[in-house]
Design an enzyme around this catalytic site. Sequence first.
Site, PDB file in Angstrom:
ATOM      1  CG  HIS A  19      -2.182   0.944   1.061  1.00  0.00           C
ATOM      2  ND1 HIS A  19      -2.022   2.228   0.628  1.00  0.00           N
ATOM      3  CD2 HIS A  19      -3.186   0.549   0.434  1.00  0.00           C
ATOM      4  CE1 HIS A  19      -3.147   2.506   1.325  1.00  0.00           C
ATOM      5  NE2 HIS A  19      -4.087   1.417   0.937  1.00  0.00           N
ATOM      6  NE  ARG A  21      -3.540   7.073  -1.479  1.00  0.00           N
ATOM      7  CZ  ARG A  21      -3.326   6.337  -2.855  1.00  0.00           C
ATOM      8  NH1 ARG A  21      -3.003   6.205  -4.197  1.00  0.00           N
ATOM      9  NH2 ARG A  21      -3.645   5.243  -2.180  1.00  0.00           N
TER      10      ARG A  21
END
Length: 552
Positions: free
Chosen positions: A226, A242
Amino acid sequence: MITDILIIGGGGAAARCAIECNKSVIVAVKGLFGKSGCTVMAEGGYNAVVNPNDDFEIHFNDTMKGGAYINNPKLVEILIKNSPKELENLEKFGSLFDRNEDGTIAQRPFGGQSFNRTCYSGDSTGHEIMAGLMEYVGKKDNIKIMEDTTAIKLIVKNNVCYGALFINNITGEIFPIYAKSTVLATGGAGQLYPITSNPIQKVGDGFALAYNEGAILKDMEMVQFHPTGMVGTGILVTEAVRGEGGILYNKDKERFMKNYDPQRMELSTRDVVAKAIFNEVQEGRGINGGVYLDVSHLNPKLIEEKLETMFRQFMDIGVDIRKEPMIIAPTAHHTMGGIRINEKCETNIGGLYACGEVAGGIHGANRLGGNALADTQVFGAIAGKNACDYAENSPINHKLNNINEYTEELINNIKQEIDNLKNKDNGANKNSKDNNTNDVETVYNLIDTLKNIMWNYVSIVRTEEGLNKALNEINDLKNKIDNVKLNGIIDILRYFDLKNMIVVSELIIKSALKREESRGAHYRKDFPETIDRFKGNFVAQNNKITFIPLKE
């Protein structure tokens, strides 16, 4: 102890599998049910086509493209088409998802997707899903939960599974649970690495348990890092950051994703973002081993409400993300490879099923954020249904006497193995001048050694030289296992963890050596291009790794 269905695991896939079963079920959990798996830790969301403007074909194409086209398309189709139905089931079980003002389910953008299809509950979606599942499981009288119960070997004879052997984490008792059908829902293997978002239980034991009995595994080289973990700890910083508008920049305040994926920027796929961050750090543009992730330009109320977990998580270390950036770096997160299953979640071993992260083929070379939670529910339900169907005609009742004898032999062998290590001489080396040095290894030191090997040579960037070094160093480590001294039940449990970790590590490394290209999460610095002839899957069985090209 005997049951119709034995489910090994305690996360979202195991819970959904149990709910689907209408026969007697034992759920054997290595830790605590609903609290020791990855589902409860998942923050970002659940992908489903629920907006009329979205489309199954678009979700299918996004998933195949994200997986670099080595996903099993039949499994992807099942995931896409069943995800909305399982979302409805979650709400029936009691899970609550965020809604728009008009009452429709809210959806946010996630990396690699061409539509905002990620359903969520703030930034604690997995926790909400697990709460609903646990509440519903508690209402079913046919389900028995056994916590602190670690599977150490499957009971397989003549390629048929009859259950598994377990060790009680408290007492050390070793015992069998016989079952007409057995489901592995044990999750992934993030704990092979020192920096990971995974809980301590996720050492890859499901992969090893199945492989040791002849199960076929696939795509084991595909380990997802990740892009955003809290620097130095690996604690997950959800992709929702995000998705809600967070931006990445380096120490020079450059929004560097424009150099790697100028169209999708921060919402590129996880493999691309992770490699970009790694490259920025390697080339000296990082900060404290990571890069900045900033949401301070967003409305503080949005941060407090939609990123509540992240807000509290960073406030605990004195960082107010409403006013200053986070520092993040990649963290070992998800295993895309796993046990090969068909559309019924059947493995190549009779009576053995797999679902959730332990199953391979769905996500290919890279998993899209939001597809994992959907995976647990879709394939958990399918595994439960088909395990029940198999149990209807299981031969276990007719063969139990023979299996009992075989099982007793297995248990005696394991007990002897443990006794040999418990009785190992832990005295000082008699040849030592000061008589204080100790020859005996600790299982904890060997686990730490293995994790560092994997991080140094088998993480985001790989080379033939590094992978071969990893194999050699793991071989040296294996030679030390017989010199381990076990002093108590925790040592014994970690010993079994270590053995499983070695099996899975070697499968990852050997598969990575075979794939002489870069594809998805697998990046070979010495083979940086994606090559058409490697469009296919590496499968592992009985100490052999074979390439199977995909049919066009």
